[in-house]
Design a protein around this motif. Structure first.
Motif, short mmCIF file in Angstrom:
data_model
loop_
_atom_site.label_atom_id
_atom_site.label_comp_id
_atom_site.label_asym_id
_atom_site.label_seq_id
_atom_site.Cartn_x
_atom_site.Cartn_y
_atom_site.Cartn_z
N GLN A 35 0.84 -1.20 0.00
CA GLN A 35 0.00 0.00 0.00
C GLN A 35 0.87 1.24 0.00
OE1 GLN A 35 -2.92 0.15 3.11
NE2 GLN A 35 -3.57 2.23 2.62
N ALA A 36 0.43 2.24 -0.77
CA ALA A 36 1.17 3.50 -0.84
C ALA A 36 1.10 4.22 0.50
CB ALA A 36 0.60 4.38 -1.94
N ASP A 37 2.25 4.79 0.92
CA ASP A 37 2.27 5.56 2.17
C ASP A 37 2.27 7.05 1.88
OD1 ASP A 37 4.83 6.23 1.42
OD2 ASP A 37 5.82 4.88 2.84
N SER A 38 2.33 7.87 2.91
CA SER A 38 2.25 9.32 2.75
C SER A 38 3.52 9.94 2.18
CB SER A 38 1.94 9.98 4.10
OG SER A 38 2.95 9.66 5.06
N HIS A 39 4.60 9.15 2.09
CA HIS A 39 5.88 9.66 1.58
C HIS A 39 6.14 9.23 0.14
CE1 HIS A 39 6.85 10.97 5.65
NE2 HIS A 39 6.53 9.77 6.08
N GLY A 40 5.14 8.65 -0.49
CA GLY A 40 5.31 8.25 -1.89
C GLY A 40 5.86 6.87 -2.07
#
Length: 499
Positions: A381-386
Motif C-alpha cells: 500500500q502507498a504511504d504518505s511519503h510516496g
C-alpha cells in the motif's frame, strides 16, 4: 611392496578418499560426439542422438510437479532393425509414459523394444564394473625433491569396503594412489539418463522423430503483487509465473504451456494418461503474450515466445498486468458457535479480532477477467511519503473470471470489538432466548462499516436487533454496523432458539 600390505594382514575399511578417474581420451561413447545427422554410425550400429539433433521442443508444465516434454529431432536411421540411443532427457523421466513416433513416416518406423538406462557413471560404480579386470594405478613418488608418477598394472579382486588388488603375484590392500586409469567405459554405464530403443525402419533413411514423456521435479506456481492506492479504493495487480526445474536436464528454446487445475493422477502414470496430456499440449497455438483458454476442466496458459529453463534453475515470467481496478476494504468480526451452547460465565467481555480484507471482482470491465491460477497475493500500500509498504498476503485458489477475490491481510489495530451475553432465559424444555451486545470502537480518523457475522444454532428467530440483519445461511446472521471516527456503536440482538 612399499606402502602396501599382503592379504594376510588386516584389510583397511572404507575408501580413504574420493577416486580420481582417468579414461583415455581416445575413447568416447557415441553420445559424446554424435554425428547421426550425417548418417554415420558407431561400429556397433547404434545411433546416438543428443540436443544437437533437436529441431523443436515443447514443454507443458502442470502445477503438481509434473511436466510433459515433446522433443523433436532430425535423425538418419538405417533400414531394417537398428538401435537408437536417445540422450539429454530428464533424469526424473517416467519410462512407462514414453511415446516415440516418426513424424515423417509414422507407419514405416516402429519400436520393437525400449530400455531406460539410469545406471549413471560415478567413481565407485566404475570400480564395481571393473572387479576382476585390470586397470592402471597412478602412484606419486618423491625423488630428489621432485614428484614423479609411476604407473602400476593391477587387477581389482574385490571392492567390499575397500579395494583388494592383485599386483604381480601379490594380493595387496591399503595401497595409496593418486588416480586410476580405466581402458574403456563399460557399455552398461552411462554419463546421464538415456533411452535406448530397438527400431524397425521400413521407410526412408531420414526421419523427423518425436519423443514425448512425462517427468517429475518440474513445476510452476503463480505469485501476485497487489499495489493498493493510498485511498484504498483501487489497485494494480501484477501476476508472475515461477518455474522451478529440478528434472536433471535443461530445456532450451522451448514452447511453453502451463496447465492450471486439479489433475487426477493414477500411480504409476500410464500411457493412457500420456495420450490425454498430448491432447492438452496440442490444444492451443502460440500467441503474442501469455494467453489462456479453457480445455476440459483445466485452463491452459500459453507463452507467445520461446523460453529456456536450465537444470536447477528458477525462472519468473510475467503472467498479467492490470491497473486501476476498483477494490473495497472490508472489516469483519466473526462470532463463534460456542457462544450459544450455554450461558456465558460472568467476567470481562470477550474480545474478538477485527479482520481486514481487500475484495475485488475478477472481471473484464475492471481490466482483469483472466482465470487466475492458485497462488499467493502479496499486498502493498502507498504511504504518505510516496513509497509502498508490505501490509499482508493471502493465498487464493484457482479463480475463474467474474468471481470475487477476498484477501485477508491481517487484523485491525485501531478497531476494537467486545461482546458480552446480556441475557439468557430458558422458556421451556427445548426453547431458549439469548441476548448479546457487541461493542465496536473505532479509533481511526475516518468512519468505517464493520460486518458482524453471528453463528446461531438450532431453529432460531430474531426477536429484536439494533441493526438490520440478513440471514446468510441456516445457522448465521449478518449485520452491517457503521461506526463514526473516534466513535462507538453497540450491536444488540436477541434470538429465540429451539433445539
Amino acid at each position: 611392496m612399499k606402502n602396501a600390505r599382503l592379504l594376510r594382514f588386516s584389510i583397511t575399511a572404507g575408501l580413504a578418499a574420493l577416486l580420481l578417474v582417468a579414461i583415455p581420451l581416445c575413447y568416447r561413447s557415441a553420445s559424446a560426439n554424435s554425428i547421426s545427422q550425417t548418417g554415420a554410425q558407431p561400429a556397433d550400429g547404434t545411433v546416438t542422438t543428443t540436443l544437437t539433433d533437436q529441431s523443436d521442443l515443447a514443454l507443458t508444465v502442470y502445477n503438481s510437479s509434473l511436466a510433459l516434454v515433446r522433443d523433436v529431432r532430425q535423425l538418419n536411421l538405417a533400414s531394417g532393425e537398428s538401435r537408437l540411443r536417445f540422450m539429454d532427457i530428464a533424469a526424473s523421466i517416467n519410462p512407462a509414459a514414453v511415446h516415440f513416433r516418426s513424424m515423417t513416416e509414422p507407419s514405416k518406423l516402429s519400436v520393437l523394444e525400449q530400455n531406460y538406462e539410469y545406471d549413471l557413471l560415478d567413481p565407485n560404480k566404475l570400480l564395481q564394473k571393473f572387479v576382476g579386470r585390470e586397470v592402471t594405478l597412478v602412484r606419486p613418488k618423491l625423488t630428489s625433491g621432485t614428484t614423479e608418477y609411476q604407473e602400476v598394472k593391477a587387477t581389482l579382486l574385490s571392492l567390499n569396503g575397500a579395494p583388494v588388488w592383485k599386483i604381480g603375484n601379490e594380493i595387496v590392500t591399503g595401497l595409496s594412489y593418486e588416480s586410476i586409469r580405466f581402458p574403456e567405459l563399460p557399455e552398461n554405464l552411462y554419463e546421464r539418463p538415456t533411452l535406448l530403443w530397438t527400431l524397425q525402419n521400413s521407410g526412408a533413411r531420414r526421419h523427423k522423430v518425436e519423443a514425448s514423456y512425462l517427468t517429475s521435479n518440474l513445476s510452476w506456481s503463480a505469485d501476485y503483487v497487489l499495489n493498493v492506492g493510498k485511498d484504498e479504493s483501487s489497485g494494480d495487480l501484477d501476476g508472475w509465473v515461477t518455474l522451478i526445474n529440478h528434472s536433471g536436464t535443461a530445456f532450451k528454446n522451448a514452447q511453453l504451456q502451463l496447465v492450471a487445475g486439479d489433475l487426477h493422477r493414477e500411480l504409476p502414470v500410464n500411457g493412457r494418461m500420456l495420450k490425454a496430456m498430448d491432447q492438452i499440449a496440442a490444444a492451443s497455438e502460440a500467441a503474442p503474450a501469455f494467453t489462456q483458454e479453457a480445455f476440459s476442466e483445466y485452463h491452459l496458459y500459453s507463452l507467445g515466445r520461446r523460453t529456456s529453463i536450465f537444470d536447477q534453475e528458477s525462472k519468473q515470467i510475467s503472467l498479467l498486468n492490470a491497473s486501476r481496478f476498483p477494490l473495497q476494504k472490508v472489516y469483519i468480526v466473526n462470532g463463534q458457535s460456542y457462544y450459544y451452547r450455554a450461558a456465558a460465565q460472568p467476567g470481562a467481555p470477550v474480545k474478538d479480532p477485527v479482520q481486514v480484507f481487500y475484495k475485488f471482482k475478477n472481471e473484464d470491465k475492471a481490466g482483469l477477467g483472466m482465470p487466475l491460477p492458485a497462488g499467493t497475493i502479496r499486498v502493498y500500500q502507498a504511504d504518505s511519503h510516496g513509497g509502498s509498504l508490505f501490509v499482508g498476503e493471502d493465498h487464493i485458489d484457482h479463480t475463474p473470471k467474474d468471481e470475487t477475490i477476498s484477501l485477508h491481510i491481517g487484523n485491525a489495530f485501531d478497531i476494537v470489538a467486545e461482546r458480552k451475553q446480556s441475557d439468557y432465559r430458558k422458556l421451556s424444555d427445548r426453547l431458549y432466548e439469548f441476548e448479546y451486545e457487541i461493542t465496536l470502537r473505532n479509533h481511526k480518523d475516518a468512519p468505517v462499516v464493520i460486518e458482524a457475522n453471528e453463528p446461531i444454532g438450532g431453529d432460531w428467530e430474531m426477536v429484536s436487533s439494533t441493526y438490520k440483519f440478513t440471514k446468510t445461511a441456516a445457522f448465521a446472521a449478518q449485520f452491517q454496523v457503521p461506526v463514526d471516527k473516534d466513535g462507538t456503536s453497540v450491536l444488540k440482538y436477541r434470538v429465540r432458539v429451539r433445539y
